[in-house]
Design a protein around this motif. Structure first.
Motif, short mmCIF file in Angstrom:
data_model
loop_
_atom_site.label_atom_id
_atom_site.label_comp_id
_atom_site.label_asym_id
_atom_site.label_seq_id
_atom_site.Cartn_x
_atom_site.Cartn_y
_atom_site.Cartn_z
N ASP A 79 -30.48 -2.40 16.29
CA ASP A 79 -31.44 -2.94 17.23
C ASP A 79 -31.97 -1.85 18.15
OD1 ASP A 79 -30.93 -5.37 16.10
OD2 ASP A 79 -29.94 -6.23 17.86
N PHE A 119 -26.49 0.64 10.42
CA PHE A 119 -26.27 -0.79 10.67
C PHE A 119 -24.97 -1.25 10.04
CE2 PHE A 119 -26.71 -5.31 9.80
CZ PHE A 119 -27.17 -5.80 11.01
N VAL A 123 -21.75 -2.91 11.98
CA VAL A 123 -21.18 -4.21 11.64
C VAL A 123 -19.69 -4.09 11.30
CG1 VAL A 123 -21.21 -6.05 9.88
CG2 VAL A 123 -23.35 -5.29 10.94
N VAL A 139 -25.57 -9.69 15.87
CA VAL A 139 -26.57 -8.85 15.18
C VAL A 139 -27.74 -9.65 14.61
CG1 VAL A 139 -24.88 -7.05 14.65
CG2 VAL A 139 -25.37 -8.83 12.94
#
Length: 157
Positions: A79, A119, A123, A139
């Motif tokens: 993000d 990403f 995670v 997310v």
């Protein structure tokens, strides 16, 4: 807002220059343009490659393969200021002398995956600390997609 890849103006780096550095892009890849759409997409980073550039085969890793054709692909990235960020590129297929026509490796994602390496790492680190369902809310991705990602990394979690 749109940012061109025209390079630095004066001594100040452009947003495209900064994103190229942040993504560790190297030739033939470059940031073509950046769009910020606050309501829907968030940050959209459009990548391209220099004409005549060569790539590594995603199947065997052989370097120096020329582009055969391309397909438009997208990858979810970390993000940006609380908004989703997606990378978009015409992902080339290459004519590998060992494997035949295969998708080229891209430096920001694992072959065949829809998330960037950054990403995925984010995670996986979150999943070490909280349930996948909670991570999916953080997310903004469906938990079944995250489970597939986590299962790829299971030995390291």
């Amino acid at each position: 807002m749109t940012e061109s890849d025209s390079g630095s103006h004066g001594t100040e780096p452009t947003a495209a220059d900064l994103l190229s550095q942040a993504l560790d892009l190297a030739g033939p890849w470059y940031v073509e343009r950046i769009e910020f759409v606050p309501v829907s997409t968030g940050l959209a980073v459009h990548l391209n490659f220099e004409r005549g550039g060569s790539f590594a085969c995603a199947a065997c890793g052989k370097e120096g393969c020329k582009a055969y054709d391309t397909a438009r692909k997208s990858w979810r990235h970390l993000d940006f200021l609380g908004r989703p960020c997606h990378l978009y590129a015409h992902s080339p297929r290459v004519n590998c002398p060992d494997c035949g026509v295969r998708r080229a490796a891209v430096p920001w994602a694992r072959p065949g995956k829809r998330y960037t390496r950054a990403f995925e790492t984010h995670v996986v680190n979150l999943v070490k600390e909280m349930p996948v369902r909670a991570v999916s809310r953080v997310v903004g991705e469906h938990d079944t997609r995250l489970w597939r990602l986590v299962n790829d990394y299971e030995p390291t979690i």
